[in-house]
Design a protein around this motif. Sequence first.
Motif, PDB file in Angstrom:
ATOM      1  N   ALA A  68       0.848  -1.243  -0.035  1.00 38.34           N
ATOM      2  CA  ALA A  68      -0.067   0.054  -0.049  1.00 38.34           C
ATOM      3  C   ALA A  68       0.888   1.133   0.134  1.00 38.34           C
ATOM      4  O   ALA A  68       0.537   2.134  -0.593  1.00 38.34           O
ATOM      5  CB  ALA A  68      -0.909  -0.144   1.180  1.00 38.34           C
ATOM      6  N   VAL A  89       0.737   4.341  -2.723  1.00 36.61           N
ATOM      7  CA  VAL A  89       0.424   5.645  -2.199  1.00 36.61           C
ATOM      8  C   VAL A  89       1.390   6.659  -2.636  1.00 36.61           C
ATOM      9  O   VAL A  89       1.247   7.816  -2.904  1.00 36.61           O
ATOM     10  CB  VAL A  89       0.242   5.854  -0.481  1.00 36.61           C
ATOM     11  N   VAL A 119      -6.361   8.706  -3.553  1.00 30.15           N
ATOM     12  CA  VAL A 119      -6.132   7.570  -2.812  1.00 30.15           C
ATOM     13  C   VAL A 119      -7.452   6.727  -2.744  1.00 30.15           C
ATOM     14  O   VAL A 119      -7.576   5.588  -2.868  1.00 30.15           O
ATOM     15  CB  VAL A 119      -5.681   7.702  -1.148  1.00 30.15           C
ATOM     16  N   GLU A 120      -8.481   7.300  -2.579  1.00 35.29           N
ATOM     17  CA  GLU A 120     -10.052   6.831  -2.416  1.00 35.29           C
ATOM     18  C   GLU A 120     -10.118   5.962  -4.029  1.00 35.29           C
ATOM     19  O   GLU A 120     -10.746   4.908  -3.805  1.00 35.29           O
ATOM     20  CB  GLU A 120     -10.960   8.067  -1.981  1.00 35.29           C
ATOM     21  N   PHE A 159      -7.753   2.945  -4.460  1.00 36.92           N
ATOM     22  CA  PHE A 159      -8.201   1.955  -3.905  1.00 36.92           C
ATOM     23  C   PHE A 159      -9.623   1.690  -3.482  1.00 36.92           C
ATOM     24  O   PHE A 159      -9.962   0.242  -3.041  1.00 36.92           O
ATOM     25  CB  PHE A 159      -7.460   1.858  -2.249  1.00 36.92           C
ATOM     26  N   VAL A 185     -12.101   3.030  -2.027  1.00 38.33           N
ATOM     27  CA  VAL A 185     -12.559   3.000  -0.565  1.00 38.33           C
ATOM     28  C   VAL A 185     -13.160   4.383  -0.482  1.00 38.33           C
ATOM     29  O   VAL A 185     -13.007   5.553  -1.260  1.00 38.33           O
ATOM     30  CB  VAL A 185     -11.312   2.822   0.449  1.00 38.33           C
ATOM     31  N   ASN A 235      -5.955   2.732   7.500  1.00 33.73           N
ATOM     32  CA  ASN A 235      -7.249   2.807   7.302  1.00 33.73           C
ATOM     33  C   ASN A 235      -7.491   1.980   5.778  1.00 33.73           C
ATOM     34  O   ASN A 235      -8.572   1.252   5.827  1.00 33.73           O
ATOM     35  CB  ASN A 235      -7.761   4.450   7.335  1.00 33.73           C
ATOM     36  N   ILE A 236      -6.551   2.314   4.995  1.00 34.66           N
ATOM     37  CA  ILE A 236      -6.652   1.682   3.679  1.00 34.66           C
ATOM     38  C   ILE A 236      -6.761   0.246   3.829  1.00 34.66           C
ATOM     39  O   ILE A 236      -7.742  -0.535   3.271  1.00 34.66           O
ATOM     40  CB  ILE A 236      -5.615   2.096   2.790  1.00 34.66           C
ATOM     41  N   LYS A 270     -10.039  -1.154   4.994  1.00 34.19           N
ATOM     42  CA  LYS A 270     -11.130  -1.211   4.494  1.00 34.19           C
ATOM     43  C   LYS A 270     -11.144  -2.069   3.075  1.00 34.19           C
ATOM     44  O   LYS A 270     -12.153  -2.289   2.633  1.00 34.19           O
ATOM     45  CB  LYS A 270     -11.342   0.325   4.112  1.00 34.19           C
ATOM     46  N   LYS A 271     -10.157  -2.681   3.016  1.00 35.47           N
ATOM     47  CA  LYS A 271      -9.669  -3.483   1.843  1.00 35.47           C
ATOM     48  C   LYS A 271     -10.308  -5.139   2.326  1.00 35.47           C
ATOM     49  O   LYS A 271     -10.353  -5.565   3.199  1.00 35.47           O
ATOM     50  CB  LYS A 271      -8.428  -3.593   1.513  1.00 35.47           C
TER      51      LYS A 271
END
Length: 79
Positions: free
Chosen positions: A6, A10, A49-50, A53, A55, A74-75, A78-79
């Motif tokens: 990740a 990012v 980023v949202e 991914f 999210v 957080n990423i 949520k994955k």
Amino acid sequence: MNKEEALIEVNDIFKEVLDNDDIKLDYETSADDVEDWDSLNHIQLVVAVEKHFKVRFTAHEIQTWQNIGEMLDNIIKKK
């Protein structure tokens, strides 16, 4: 996906949004450490980023991040 994978993705997003190929993020990197990472660019970075991914972050999540590591947590959550 793990935190290291990740981070690489990012980092690429930050390079593209901020138009700076010299950016090298780590888990402790904050806005104070990256040139041009201001409040306006922060919004663009979060949206990018949202999208990447697939999210969505809450305003509370975004406001509590102190560094890239917390964003990555957080990423992954949520994955």
